[in-house]
Design an enzyme around this catalytic site. Structure first.
Site, PDB file in Angstrom:
ATOM      1  N   HIS A 152      41.555  42.946  41.998  1.00 56.59           N
ATOM      2  CA  HIS A 152      40.534  41.882  42.367  1.00 56.59           C
ATOM      3  C   HIS A 152      40.862  40.731  41.508  1.00 56.59           C
ATOM      4  O   HIS A 152      41.035  40.795  40.501  1.00 56.59           O
ATOM      5  CB  HIS A 152      39.094  42.239  41.960  1.00 56.59           C
ATOM      6  CG  HIS A 152      38.485  43.321  43.177  1.00 56.59           C
ATOM      7  ND1 HIS A 152      38.412  43.226  44.327  1.00 56.59           N
ATOM      8  CD2 HIS A 152      37.971  44.585  42.815  1.00 56.59           C
ATOM      9  CE1 HIS A 152      37.869  44.120  45.074  1.00 56.59           C
ATOM     10  NE2 HIS A 152      37.774  45.118  44.058  1.00 56.59           N
ATOM     11  N   LYS A 173      35.845  32.146  39.892  1.00 53.12           N
ATOM     12  CA  LYS A 173      37.425  32.497  40.139  1.00 53.12           C
ATOM     13  C   LYS A 173      37.752  31.432  41.239  1.00 53.12           C
ATOM     14  O   LYS A 173      38.934  30.813  41.049  1.00 53.12           O
ATOM     15  CB  LYS A 173      37.975  34.027  40.268  1.00 53.12           C
ATOM     16  CG  LYS A 173      37.545  34.764  39.174  1.00 53.12           C
ATOM     17  CD  LYS A 173      38.176  36.143  39.378  1.00 53.12           C
ATOM     18  CE  LYS A 173      37.510  36.701  40.415  1.00 53.12           C
ATOM     19  NZ  LYS A 173      36.087  37.326  40.395  1.00 53.12           N
ATOM     20  N   ASP A 191      40.756  36.688  46.387  1.00 52.38           N
ATOM     21  CA  ASP A 191      39.960  37.986  46.463  1.00 52.38           C
ATOM     22  C   ASP A 191      40.787  39.479  46.047  1.00 52.38           C
ATOM     23  O   ASP A 191      40.477  40.087  44.994  1.00 52.38           O
ATOM     24  CB  ASP A 191      39.241  38.116  47.678  1.00 52.38           C
ATOM     25  CG  ASP A 191      38.146  39.147  47.564  1.00 52.38           C
ATOM     26  OD1 ASP A 191      37.749  39.225  46.451  1.00 52.38           O
ATOM     27  OD2 ASP A 191      37.975  39.660  48.688  1.00 52.38           O
ATOM     28  N   ARG A 258      40.767  30.605  18.064  1.00 52.85           N
ATOM     29  CA  ARG A 258      40.588  29.448  18.250  1.00 52.85           C
ATOM     30  C   ARG A 258      42.169  28.698  17.881  1.00 52.85           C
ATOM     31  O   ARG A 258      42.299  27.470  17.972  1.00 52.85           O
ATOM     32  CB  ARG A 258      39.458  28.607  17.348  1.00 52.85           C
ATOM     33  CG  ARG A 258      38.199  29.358  17.682  1.00 52.85           C
ATOM     34  CD  ARG A 258      37.192  28.560  16.726  1.00 52.85           C
ATOM     35  NE  ARG A 258      37.091  27.426  17.076  1.00 52.85           N
ATOM     36  CZ  ARG A 258      35.938  26.564  16.290  1.00 52.85           C
ATOM     37  NH1 ARG A 258      35.328  27.054  15.589  1.00 52.85           N
ATOM     38  NH2 ARG A 258      35.966  25.102  16.610  1.00 52.85           N
TER      39      ARG A 258
END
Length: 334
Positions: A152, A173, A191, A258
């Site tokens: 997916h 998405k 998808d 970060r």
């Protein structure tokens, strides 16, 4: 994770003949005898040249492979037929052979085809020269027998980098991919993405269904056809998966990387693929972040690592004493 299923498709000689291969991938094969054996399964992704077997040497005979007759094997076959050594051919067909292929447009003799019919062994012919046919068939085998599974996600190409977008349903998405397409990048599949491992170290991705792979579902808008809206330049049939971007809802209690010195990876069919997790919250421009990630990945492939260089610059700055003077003051250092 996000796996749906593994592919366990069985390939027969008939399946090989029915493949819709175009251009430089076409095998140009047709069956001229032994049609009753077209249901034979192909279990080995290799080819055998049966010259030694036809001479009577069957030790280590790779009978489970496709048997390819080039000019040399065909000339030798004609010689033993002219000498009436038909038992050599009968012995050849006594083995469980999936099929025999004659290259260079060569037509085998009626005797050979009659014996093939009796043994139920398909005889195929192609107009391709032996070397070219061998390369094409091995390439087809590599694709057909490659480990596969479906995921997916949304698969896009950004600045030449194949990026698989994953995440929970509704995280954004498709909307992110749509913005990337609007910015000039390309959609491979939406998808449901089918991936396969080629040569043991490359992951190729494409739509699980080629008829709907370039359609996209946008909540509130419905189904849209990307190739019709943005043109054929906005789509691509397949692409190597070079990065996985996981979109996840922002978690204020989670500590996010970060700096980026600790590169994460994810396992796709046994191949390690770089993984980046991007937290999603209102105000974040995800398409620009993904574009930057794609360009940064290209720099890494060329041997340049921004995070590592940043760390090295910090260490050099500290070692120079400038950082100490800035923190303690000149008098404290003395």
């Amino acid at each position: 994770m996000y796996t749906i299923h593994m592919s366990e498709k069985k390939i027969t000689v008939l399946d090989l003949l029915d493949l819709d291969l175009q251009g430089h991938n076409s095998l140009n094969m047709r069956c001229i005898a032994g049609r009753s054996g077209l249901s034979h399964e192909l279990t080995v992704t290799d080819i055998n040249r049966p010259g030694l077997a036809l001479s009577g040497f069957y030790e280590s005979f790779a009978s489970e492979r496709v048997q390819l007759f080039g000019r040399g094997e065909s000339a030798f076959l004609k010689k033993i037929e002219d000498e009436g050594l038909y038992d050599l051919i009968k012995t050849f067909f006594s083995y469980d052979i999936p099929c025999a292929v004659f290259s260079n447009g060569i037509q085998p003799s009626e005797i050979f085809m009659t014996l093939a019919e009796a043994a139920g062994c398909p005889v195929l012919t192609t107009d391709l020269v032996t070397t070219e046919f061998t390369q094409r068939l091995l390439r087809v085998f590599s694709d057909l027998f490659a480990p596969k599974k479906t995921l997916h996600g949304v698969f896009v190409e950004v600045y030449g980098v194949g990026i698989l977008l994953t995440g929970d349903s509704g995280v954004g998405k498709s909307e992110t991919a749509l913005e990337l397409i609007e910015r000039g990048h390309r959609l491979v599949a939406d998808d449901i993405v089918e991936i396969r491992c080629v040569n043991g170290n490359s992951i190729l991705g494409q739509g699980a269904n080629k008829f709907i792979s370039h359609h996209m579902e946008i909540r509130g808008l419905g189904i849209i056809n990307i190739s019709q809206l943005y043109g054929v330049g906005a789509i691509r049939e397949q692409k190597e998966v070079q990065m996985v971007v996981k979109l996840a809802a922002w978690d204020q209690n989670k500590v996010y990387d970060r700096i980026g010195t600790e590169g994460q990876t994810t396992d796709l069919l046994g191949v390690k693929i770089p993984l980046i997790e991007i937290p999603v919250r209102p105000g974040r421009n995800l398409p620009i972040i993904i574009e930057a990630a794609a360009m940064n990945e290209r720099l890494k492939s060329m041997g340049y690592y921004s995070a590592k260089e940043f760390n090295q610059n910090i260490l050099r700055w500290i070692e120079s004493g400038v950082a100490q003077r800035a923190y303690f003051g000149t008098e404290d250092i003395i």
